[in-house]
Design a protein around this motif. Sequence first.
Motif, PDB file in Angstrom:
ATOM      1  N   LEU A   9     174.371  53.149 -10.705  1.00 41.94           N
ATOM      2  CA  LEU A   9     173.309  53.753  -9.896  1.00 41.94           C
ATOM      3  C   LEU A   9     173.211  53.091  -8.525  1.00 41.94           C
ATOM      4  O   LEU A   9     173.162  53.779  -7.494  1.00 41.94           O
ATOM      5  N   VAL A  10     173.196  51.783  -8.499  1.00 40.64           N
ATOM      6  CA  VAL A  10     173.053  51.065  -7.231  1.00 40.64           C
ATOM      7  C   VAL A  10     174.285  51.298  -6.354  1.00 40.64           C
ATOM      8  O   VAL A  10     174.161  51.545  -5.149  1.00 40.64           O
ATOM      9  N   ARG A  37     163.563  56.659 -14.267  1.00 42.24           N
ATOM     10  CA  ARG A  37     163.004  55.479 -14.937  1.00 42.24           C
ATOM     11  C   ARG A  37     163.784  54.216 -14.568  1.00 42.24           C
ATOM     12  O   ARG A  37     163.196  53.166 -14.316  1.00 42.24           O
ATOM     13  N   ARG A  38     165.103  54.337 -14.546  1.00 39.80           N
ATOM     14  CA  ARG A  38     165.920  53.172 -14.176  1.00 39.80           C
ATOM     15  C   ARG A  38     165.666  52.773 -12.718  1.00 39.80           C
ATOM     16  O   ARG A  38     165.562  51.581 -12.412  1.00 39.80           O
ATOM     17  N   LEU A  39     165.581  53.742 -11.825  1.00 42.02           N
ATOM     18  CA  LEU A  39     165.302  53.430 -10.419  1.00 42.02           C
ATOM     19  C   LEU A  39     163.926  52.788 -10.264  1.00 42.02           C
ATOM     20  O   LEU A  39     163.761  51.843  -9.483  1.00 42.02           O
ATOM     21  N   VAL A  47     165.050  44.748  -7.196  1.00 41.70           N
ATOM     22  CA  VAL A  47     166.455  44.993  -6.849  1.00 41.70           C
ATOM     23  C   VAL A  47     166.526  46.018  -5.727  1.00 41.70           C
ATOM     24  O   VAL A  47     167.251  45.840  -4.744  1.00 41.70           O
ATOM     25  N   ILE A  48     165.778  47.079  -5.857  1.00 38.40           N
ATOM     26  CA  ILE A  48     165.676  48.096  -4.808  1.00 38.40           C
ATOM     27  C   ILE A  48     164.337  47.871  -4.115  1.00 38.40           C
ATOM     28  O   ILE A  48     163.286  48.002  -4.740  1.00 38.40           O
ATOM     29  N   ARG A  49     164.398  47.501  -2.845  1.00 42.38           N
ATOM     30  CA  ARG A  49     163.171  47.195  -2.114  1.00 42.38           C
ATOM     31  C   ARG A  49     162.619  48.374  -1.350  1.00 42.38           C
ATOM     32  O   ARG A  49     161.526  48.307  -0.824  1.00 42.38           O
ATOM     33  N   LYS A 144     180.805  44.587  12.033  1.00 36.92           N
ATOM     34  CA  LYS A 144     180.419  44.952  10.666  1.00 36.92           C
ATOM     35  C   LYS A 144     178.912  44.843  10.546  1.00 36.92           C
ATOM     36  O   LYS A 144     178.321  43.830  10.891  1.00 36.92           O
ATOM     37  N   ALA A 145     178.304  45.891  10.071  1.00 37.27           N
ATOM     38  CA  ALA A 145     176.863  45.905   9.819  1.00 37.27           C
ATOM     39  C   ALA A 145     176.661  46.665   8.523  1.00 37.27           C
ATOM     40  O   ALA A 145     176.532  47.883   8.514  1.00 37.27           O
ATOM     41  N   ASP A 146     176.671  45.949   7.429  1.00 38.07           N
ATOM     42  CA  ASP A 146     176.649  46.598   6.114  1.00 38.07           C
ATOM     43  C   ASP A 146     175.909  45.703   5.144  1.00 38.07           C
ATOM     44  O   ASP A 146     176.136  44.495   5.119  1.00 38.07           O
ATOM     45  N   GLU A 147     175.025  46.263   4.369  1.00 32.70           N
ATOM     46  CA  GLU A 147     174.301  45.485   3.369  1.00 32.70           C
ATOM     47  C   GLU A 147     174.779  45.800   1.954  1.00 32.70           C
ATOM     48  O   GLU A 147     174.232  45.313   0.998  1.00 32.70           O
ATOM     49  N   ARG A 148     175.811  46.635   1.840  1.00 32.54           N
ATOM     50  CA  ARG A 148     176.306  47.007   0.515  1.00 32.54           C
ATOM     51  C   ARG A 148     177.124  45.880  -0.081  1.00 32.54           C
ATOM     52  O   ARG A 148     177.876  45.214   0.608  1.00 32.54           O
ATOM     53  N   LEU A 149     176.978  45.707  -1.375  1.00 30.48           N
ATOM     54  CA  LEU A 149     177.785  44.752  -2.122  1.00 30.48           C
ATOM     55  C   LEU A 149     178.702  45.526  -3.063  1.00 30.48           C
ATOM     56  O   LEU A 149     178.342  46.586  -3.561  1.00 30.48           O
ATOM     57  N   PRO A 150     179.859  44.987  -3.347  1.00 28.62           N
ATOM     58  CA  PRO A 150     180.768  45.657  -4.284  1.00 28.62           C
ATOM     59  C   PRO A 150     180.318  45.451  -5.722  1.00 28.62           C
ATOM     60  O   PRO A 150     180.676  44.473  -6.356  1.00 28.62           O
ATOM     61  N   LEU A 151     179.501  46.363  -6.226  1.00 29.92           N
ATOM     62  CA  LEU A 151     178.980  46.252  -7.601  1.00 29.92           C
ATOM     63  C   LEU A 151     179.911  46.916  -8.590  1.00 29.92           C
ATOM     64  O   LEU A 151     180.468  47.928  -8.380  1.00 29.92           O
TER      65      LEU A 151
END
Length: 151
Positions: A9-10, A37-39, A47-49, A144-151
């Motif tokens: 999901l993330v 529900r998970r979100l 985790v999700i702000r 580079k301007a990215d807040e994504r992590l490789p999940l």
Amino acid sequence: MLDDVDRTLVRRWQAEPSLTVPELAVLAGLSPGQTARRLDRLAADGVIRGQVAVIDWAALGYPLRVSLRVTLDKTVPGTFDAFLAAARDVAEVLEIQTFLGRVDVRLALVARDLAHYQTLYRTRILSLPHIADIEALMDVAAVKADERLPL
């Protein structure tokens, strides 16, 4: 701790934040109710702000980006609080970060042009309390301007 479904999901939402819950549910192989529900749980767990709009400041007439590295006079009690409170009031300051080390604070700000920056610097920035030293770094390019992590 995130399980594999939470990571999916993330990861999917990071890649495409405009997805609706039903669209995200299809991609994750869940029902919309399960996804919602998970979100909600991920938000409650911090985790999700939230979701944000990414603004192109240049398109709004603010193409100049400057980072200011500030060292504060720490001999005065309340230095950090006074400086941070005053810096928050400068509308062109988009980001404030604090550090450990020689540099205490970094301000990221935008300006319409060099003349606007010069006026802003002289009238608003230099009047901030407790500045011992300041260094300006003009942004040339965002590599580079990215807040994504490789999940």
